[in-house]
Structure formats: structure tokens, C-alpha cells
Enzyme design. Structure first.
Site, short mmCIF file in Angstrom:
data_model
loop_
_atom_site.label_atom_id
_atom_site.label_comp_id
_atom_site.label_asym_id
_atom_site.label_seq_id
_atom_site.Cartn_x
_atom_site.Cartn_y
_atom_site.Cartn_z
N SER A 193 0.83 -1.19 0.00
CA SER A 193 0.00 0.00 0.00
C SER A 193 0.87 1.26 0.00
O SER A 193 1.69 1.45 -0.91
CB SER A 193 -0.96 -0.04 1.19
OG SER A 193 -1.98 0.91 1.06
N ASP A 291 -9.49 -3.04 -6.13
CA ASP A 291 -8.66 -2.12 -5.34
C ASP A 291 -8.66 -0.75 -6.02
O ASP A 291 -8.57 -0.65 -7.24
CB ASP A 291 -7.24 -2.69 -5.26
CG ASP A 291 -6.36 -2.01 -4.23
OD1 ASP A 291 -6.35 -0.76 -4.19
OD2 ASP A 291 -5.66 -2.72 -3.51
N HIS A 321 -8.77 -3.98 -1.58
CA HIS A 321 -7.48 -3.58 -1.04
C HIS A 321 -7.14 -4.40 0.21
O HIS A 321 -7.95 -4.55 1.12
CB HIS A 321 -7.51 -2.09 -0.68
CG HIS A 321 -6.18 -1.52 -0.33
ND1 HIS A 321 -5.13 -1.49 -1.20
CD2 HIS A 321 -5.71 -0.97 0.83
CE1 HIS A 321 -4.08 -0.94 -0.64
NE2 HIS A 321 -4.40 -0.62 0.61
#
Length: 353
Positions: A193, A291, A321
Site C-alpha cells: 500500500s 482495489d 485492497h
């Protein structure tokens, strides 16, 4: 299974191709005609997604960050006593404060591969300390040394400060590799991320400064482009779970010190805005098809390939995600994790040739 706040505080059969990104299942519509994002997801991921949606959107604000950070640290899993972890304080860049790092799976003789890890959390949350259990398991399974960086968070520290924190850790790892039992020629970068932002920027910084060789970069659903959710809008079923457009705008503004998506953005803080990607280490990029970052990640992989950088891209259809961390036992999560680990093993093996 981790809830939304816990993940953000802590981290935050074969590979799908780019073509799989476009093969969405039929989306269910409610009585109002709106699309249900849950219907887009893999069935094994739907219960967790419903739980996350029921919790509401992330209420991000500068005032809320201290409590959210403390809550994330409190929710971290206990470490494994059999996998060594040591906390070190190393010199920062000239004029900057010292940097805290954690050395995972050290204390062994030999010359093993090494990973420099940067944690996730949208640039504003998360901690290296909170990721130690996950990193212990990863280092054990790869039989490698791992160093994870407690870089300074935004908005207190902007992108240029955290870049220097991470680069100081990379230089320290390389300079002390032999003492730590690692091979200085086999150092990979790994980040999830926002940690993917940092890993990508670290690869670019290492290339530009030409002081430390980097073998490989593994970018796990990386946050690469400030324009996503601001000037680049996504379909409503993409980015609906966990990290949405509003959260993305908040995270990037905190990181860059200016509203995202505009023309005055500091290019050095945004991997997707770096004009020249040639000469970077080989890459693996993995992301879910639901995502928020899927489009920017596919585009970054394409640009790396066009720049002559060997790049493997995995797009997991119908995955949101951080699905692999939130629902680790799902079949899609296990395939994703296996692909990431295999990519790192192959890179380490090539580096040993």
C-alpha cells in the site's frame, strides 16, 4: 480477520493478466439502480467486505490520527519468540534525526538474502513495530534477513523526510550486511500500500544516487499516483472497500503538503509522476481488481516494461485492497501470497548466480 482500523493501524491457480482486469462479473443493482460493490467481489471475500462497509468510511482527520495510531499499535499481533527481532537506532541523513529500524530473523551466520521493508498505512498511519509478526513469518518462510523502517509519518513529515529515513535504512543495511549475516548484493525492497509508495520511491532514489545496489522491488497493491480519486475517478465498485477516494486524497495531501491531482505537485514524491523509469530494479506488482489502486498499478507496470525494466504484474479479479491480509485463508489470498513469495525467491536465486 482484521477490521478496518486494525489493518490501517497495523499495515494497512496462477497470476491473472491485464486482460483479466476487464472481465468483471455481472454486477447486482438494488431497487434504486445503484451498483452493489459486494456483488463484484470474490465470494470468499464478501463477508469481510460487508463487515468493513458496515463499519463506515474511515473518519480521517489530523485530530483523529494520534488515537488511530495508538489503536493500531495496541491491536498488533504478538511476536513469535522463535524468530529473532532486534530494535536498532541508526544515523539518519545529515541534519535529520536518527531512524529506528527492526532487524527480523537476524543472529544467523551465513550470507542470506535481505529485504528492506516499508509498512503501509496511507502515509499517515501504521508502524514497523505493528507489522513485526507478519514480517517474522515472511522472513522465516523466505529464510532471509529483513529490516523494516519506522519512517516518520505524514503530515508531521512530508515525502522528502520519509524518503531520507528509508534511504538511510537501506544504506545501513547494505553497509552492515555481512555483520548481519546477509548478502549485500541481494537486497530486495518490499512494501504494501503506502509502503509500496516508499519502496518504489526508494528504488528510484537508489538508482539516482548510485550508491547501493537493489536487486528487486516487490510492490504489493502500491499507492503510486496522487491523481487517483481526485482528477482520476474510478467506477463505484472499485475502491469501495477499506481505502476509498476520500481517504486517498487525505493521505496524499498529508504526504505531499498540497492538494493531490493538481499541476503543482512535487513530482519527486509520486512514483507515477517520475518521467524516467529506466534503470530500475526488476519488479513484481500485485493488486486486486476491486482495489482503488488497480488502474495506476497496471499503468505503472506497463511504464516499467516500456522502460526496459523486467516486470511481473498480477491482478487478482474481484479482490479489494489488502484482501490477503484481511482474509488470509481465502483461496485468492493464498494464490496471491504464493505468487509474491515465489517472485522474491526467484529474484534471490537469480542474485545468487
Amino acid at each position: 480477520m482484521m477490521d478496518r482500523r486494525s489493518f490501517m493501524g497495523a499495515s494497512i491457480g496462477a497470476a491473472a493478466t491485464i486482460g483479466a482486469f476487464g472481465t468483471a462479473p455481472l454486477l447486482a443493482r438494488g431497487n434504486s439502480g445503484t451498483i452493489d460493490p459486494i456483488a463484484y467481489l470474490d465470494p470468499e471475500l464478501r463477508p469481510a467486505a460487508r463487515q468493513l462497509l458496515a463499519g463506515g468510511n474511515l473518519a480521517l482527520s489530523s485530530d483523529a490520527l494520534p488515537a488511530m495510531r495508538a489503536e493500531g499499535k495496541a491491536s498488533a499481533q504478538p511476536t513469535l519468540p522463535e524468530i529473532d527481532v532486534s530494535k536498532r537506532t541508526i544515523p539518519g541523513a545529515p541534519g535529520l534525526p536518527p531512524v529506528t529500524v527492526y532487524v527480523v530473523n537476524g543472529g544467523k551466520a551465513g550470507s542470506r538474502p535481505a529485504i528492506l521493508h516499508t509498512h503501509g498505512g496511507g502515509h499517515i498511519l501504521g508502524s514497523a513495530e505493528g507489522e513485526l509478526r507478519y514480517l517474522q513469518e515472511l522472513a522465516r518462510d523466505l529464510d532471509c534477513l529483513l529490516v523494516t523502517v519506522e519512517y516518520r509519518l505524514a503530515p508531521e513529515t512530508r515525502y522528502d523526510g520519509s524518503i531520507e529515513d528509508n534511504y538511510a535504512a537501506l544504506r545501513w543495511l547494505h553497509a552492515n550486511a555481512v555483520e548481519l549475516g546477509a548478502d549485500p548484493s541481494r537486497i530486495a525492497l518490499l512494501g504494501e500500500s503506502a509502503g509500496g509508495t516508499h519502496a518504489a520511491l526508494l528504488a528510484i532514489t537508489a538508482r539516482d544516487r548510485d550508491e547501493v545496489p537493489v536487486l528487486f522491488q516487490a510492490l504489493v497493491y502500491p499507492m503510486l499516483d496522487d491523481r487517483t480519486g481526485s482528477t482520476r475517478q474510478m467506477p463505484p465498485w472499485i475502491g469501495a472497500i477499506l481505502w476509498d477516494a476520500a481517504a486517498n486524497r487525505f493521505g496524499w495531501e498529508a504526504f505531499l503538503g498540497t492538494k493531490p491531482g493538481g499541476t503543482e505537485i512535487p513530482v519527486a514524491g509520486v512514483p507515477a509522476r517520475i518521467p524516467d523509469l529506466s534503470g530500475l530494479p526488476p519488479a513484481w506488482i500485485g493488486v486486486g481488481g476491486a482495489d482503488l489502486f488497480v488502474e495506476e498499478d497496471v499503468e505503472y507496470a506497463s511504464r516499467l516494461t516500456e522502460a526496459g525494466v523486467p516486470t511481473e504484474l498480477l491482478v487478482v479479479p474481484r479482490a479489494f485492497h489488502a484482501f490477503d491480509r484481511i482474509v488470509p485463508d481465502a483461496a485468492v489470498s493464498q494464490r496471491f501470497t504464493a505468487a509474491k513469495m515465489d517472485a522474491l525467491r526467484r529474484a534471490f536465486a537469480r542474485g545468487a548466480d
